[in-house]
Design an enzyme around this catalytic site. Structure first.
Site, PDB file in Angstrom:
ATOM      1  N   GLN A 122      -0.786   5.139 -17.918  1.00 53.37           N
ATOM      2  CA  GLN A 122       0.086   6.225 -18.356  1.00 53.37           C
ATOM      3  C   GLN A 122      -0.600   6.997 -19.484  1.00 53.37           C
ATOM      4  O   GLN A 122      -0.942   6.431 -20.524  1.00 53.37           O
ATOM      5  CB  GLN A 122       1.434   5.689 -18.833  1.00 53.37           C
ATOM      6  CG  GLN A 122       2.443   6.808 -19.080  1.00 53.37           C
ATOM      7  CD  GLN A 122       3.763   6.292 -19.637  1.00 53.37           C
ATOM      8  OE1 GLN A 122       3.818   5.868 -20.789  1.00 53.37           O
ATOM      9  NE2 GLN A 122       4.806   6.334 -18.830  1.00 53.37           N
ATOM     10  N   TYR A 142       7.948  13.358 -25.677  1.00 51.05           N
ATOM     11  CA  TYR A 142       6.565  13.439 -26.115  1.00 51.05           C
ATOM     12  C   TYR A 142       5.992  14.811 -25.743  1.00 51.05           C
ATOM     13  O   TYR A 142       6.712  15.697 -25.297  1.00 51.05           O
ATOM     14  CB  TYR A 142       5.772  12.256 -25.561  1.00 51.05           C
ATOM     15  CG  TYR A 142       6.306  10.949 -26.115  1.00 51.05           C
ATOM     16  CD1 TYR A 142       6.220  10.675 -27.484  1.00 51.05           C
ATOM     17  CD2 TYR A 142       6.961  10.028 -25.315  1.00 51.05           C
ATOM     18  CE1 TYR A 142       6.746   9.513 -28.023  1.00 51.05           C
ATOM     19  CE2 TYR A 142       7.496   8.855 -25.840  1.00 51.05           C
ATOM     20  CZ  TYR A 142       7.391   8.605 -27.208  1.00 51.05           C
ATOM     21  OH  TYR A 142       7.932   7.464 -27.742  1.00 51.05           O
ATOM     22  N   ARG A 192       6.021  11.102 -14.983  1.00 55.28           N
ATOM     23  CA  ARG A 192       7.275  10.549 -15.507  1.00 55.28           C
ATOM     24  C   ARG A 192       8.105  11.671 -16.128  1.00 55.28           C
ATOM     25  O   ARG A 192       7.604  12.432 -16.968  1.00 55.28           O
ATOM     26  CB  ARG A 192       6.989   9.486 -16.564  1.00 55.28           C
ATOM     27  CG  ARG A 192       8.224   8.666 -16.949  1.00 55.28           C
ATOM     28  CD  ARG A 192       7.923   7.697 -18.066  1.00 55.28           C
ATOM     29  NE  ARG A 192       8.765   6.517 -17.988  1.00 55.28           N
ATOM     30  CZ  ARG A 192       8.904   5.629 -18.966  1.00 55.28           C
ATOM     31  NH1 ARG A 192       8.257   5.796 -20.109  1.00 55.28           N
ATOM     32  NH2 ARG A 192       9.679   4.574 -18.818  1.00 55.28           N
ATOM     33  N   GLY A 197      11.919  -2.976 -17.197  1.00 51.49           N
ATOM     34  CA  GLY A 197      11.306  -3.084 -18.503  1.00 51.49           C
ATOM     35  C   GLY A 197      11.697  -4.364 -19.204  1.00 51.49           C
ATOM     36  O   GLY A 197      10.995  -5.377 -19.129  1.00 51.49           O
ATOM     37  N   ARG A 198      12.825  -4.341 -19.876  1.00 47.89           N
ATOM     38  CA  ARG A 198      13.245  -5.499 -20.679  1.00 47.89           C
ATOM     39  C   ARG A 198      13.262  -6.816 -19.903  1.00 47.89           C
ATOM     40  O   ARG A 198      12.765  -7.826 -20.406  1.00 47.89           O
ATOM     41  CB  ARG A 198      14.620  -5.218 -21.305  1.00 47.89           C
ATOM     42  CG  ARG A 198      14.556  -4.188 -22.437  1.00 47.89           C
ATOM     43  CD  ARG A 198      15.947  -3.756 -22.895  1.00 47.89           C
ATOM     44  NE  ARG A 198      15.838  -2.843 -24.027  1.00 47.89           N
ATOM     45  CZ  ARG A 198      16.143  -3.146 -25.278  1.00 47.89           C
ATOM     46  NH1 ARG A 198      16.579  -4.360 -25.559  1.00 47.89           N
ATOM     47  NH2 ARG A 198      16.004  -2.270 -26.246  1.00 47.89           N
TER      48      ARG A 198
END
Length: 363
Positions: free
Chosen positions: A100, A181, A228, A318-319
């Site tokens: 990424q 971002y 993304r 993810g988590r």
């Protein structure tokens, strides 16, 4: 509804992946001050190569893109070598891996840049929030609006980062245009108030994204590029009134380019800007012909439902993957998950809370 499940193979990059699980890109701050990928990072990724697709954590394309403590980079020979050793370990587990590409933009601080202000689309700071730097927690600053030369240099940095990713052996790259971002800062009218050809209309605000995609396409074929997006996200102070039209236009463009996969933050776990109704994968599916990866707050049942009903082709976790490196097998066998409620050691440090989680051992 189809009989396809999360454990069914899927085609990506012109090859068959072993399942539809994706290890989400998770910033963990283990690269230390050198930002060179290291042994424990390799341990972590190899353990989680139970996913058909492993997306490396957000990786800085240049010094100018830095905005996190101890996050890895891809702009020196040492960084390329560090990533290469990790990619080889993931490939040995019969998984594919993409890098990424990340530039933090205004989500940074002068502490990371020898006193120079971070760059963004416009000189508009993230309000009412703070950032962790090597010198402690500080308020965000008003960034410097990028000149056209800055923009051109950054586009070239994305291209060089893609070249470096290819040298490291990555199967593809994911352009990070989400979560507030730099690319997202150009897309969103809240952070982009430029009056030149990079601001104003949706087409103008998309110009930087288009230039980055074009640059990366000079390195990787379109089907080996992912993007993304976070159409619903409020993280890093995102959310504009025309978000729906903006993201419909962006997705149509990416589809026209033959982009290999679209990684959509469709859940609301990062917060929701509440500028209208949330965009869902059902909204995205008619707009995009290739692989759709859903992400944000999925459990096993919701993931299988999205796959079976053709809203998504793969789902990123993810988590749950942080504490359960063997996540697909745990789900498949209905084994209990190791709790991921304690985040004490998630960011920074060494192996504890990172690569020291074990696979399930049935009694």
């Amino acid at each position: 509804m189809s009989n396809i499940t999360m454990h069914s193979p899927v085609s990506l990059f012109g090859e068959e992946l072993k399942n539809r699980f994706v290890l989400a890109p998770l910033t963990r701050g283990r690269a230390t001050g050198s930002r060179v990928p290291n042994q424990i990072m390799g341990d972590y990724y190899e353990q989680r190569a139970t996913a058909g697709l492993v997306i490396a954590e957000a990786t800085i394309i240049s010094k100018q893109g830095i905005g996190w403590i101890d996050s890895p980079g891809i702009y020196t020979d040492e960084m390329i070598a560090g990533w290469k050793s990790i990619v080889e370990r993931v490939h040995a587990k019969n998984s594919k891996m993409v890098l990424q590409l990340w530039h933090c933009g205004r989500s940074s601080h002068s502490d990371f840049h020898d006193g120079e202000l971070p760059l963004s689309a416009s000189a508009i700071k993230i309000p009412n929030d703070q950032i962790h730097t090597q010198n402690g927690k500080k308020d965000y600053e008003t960034p410097k609006a990028m000149t056209k030369e800055d923009i051109a240099n950054t586009v070239n940095d994305f291209k060089q980062a893609a070249l470096n990713a290819k040298a490291a052996g990555f199967d593809g790259v994911e352009v990070h245009a989400a979560n507030g971002y730099l690319i997202n800062q150009f897309l969103d009218g809240v952070s982009n108030q430029r009056e030149d050809e990079y601001g104003g209309s949706i087409e103008n605000r998309m110009r930087f994204l288009r230039e980055v995609i074009t640059a990366v396409q000079e390195v990787y074929p379109s089907n080996a590029i992912g993007v993304r997006l976070s159409p619903n996200g409020v993280f890093n102070a995102m959310g504009c009134d025309d978000y729906n039209e903006l993201y419909i236009t962006a997705i149509k463009y990416l589809n026209q380019q033959g982009i290999g996969y679209l990684h959509v933050m469709d859940g609301l776990a990062f917060g929701f800007h509440e500028r209208g109704e949330p965009m869902t994968l059902a909204d995205v599916r008619p707009l995009f012909d290739n692989i759709i990866v859903g992400n944000c707050g999925y459990d096993y049942a919701a993931a299988n439902d999205a796959i079976a009903n053709n809203r998504a082709d793969m789902i990123a976790f993810g988590r749950p993957y942080i504490t359960n490196p063997d996540l697909p097998e745990r789900y498949k066998n209905d084994w209990p998950l190791t709790s991921y409620a304690d985040v004490t050691h998630w960011y920074g440090g060494a192996a504890e809370g990172y690569s020291d989680y074990t696979n399930y051992s049935p009694s």
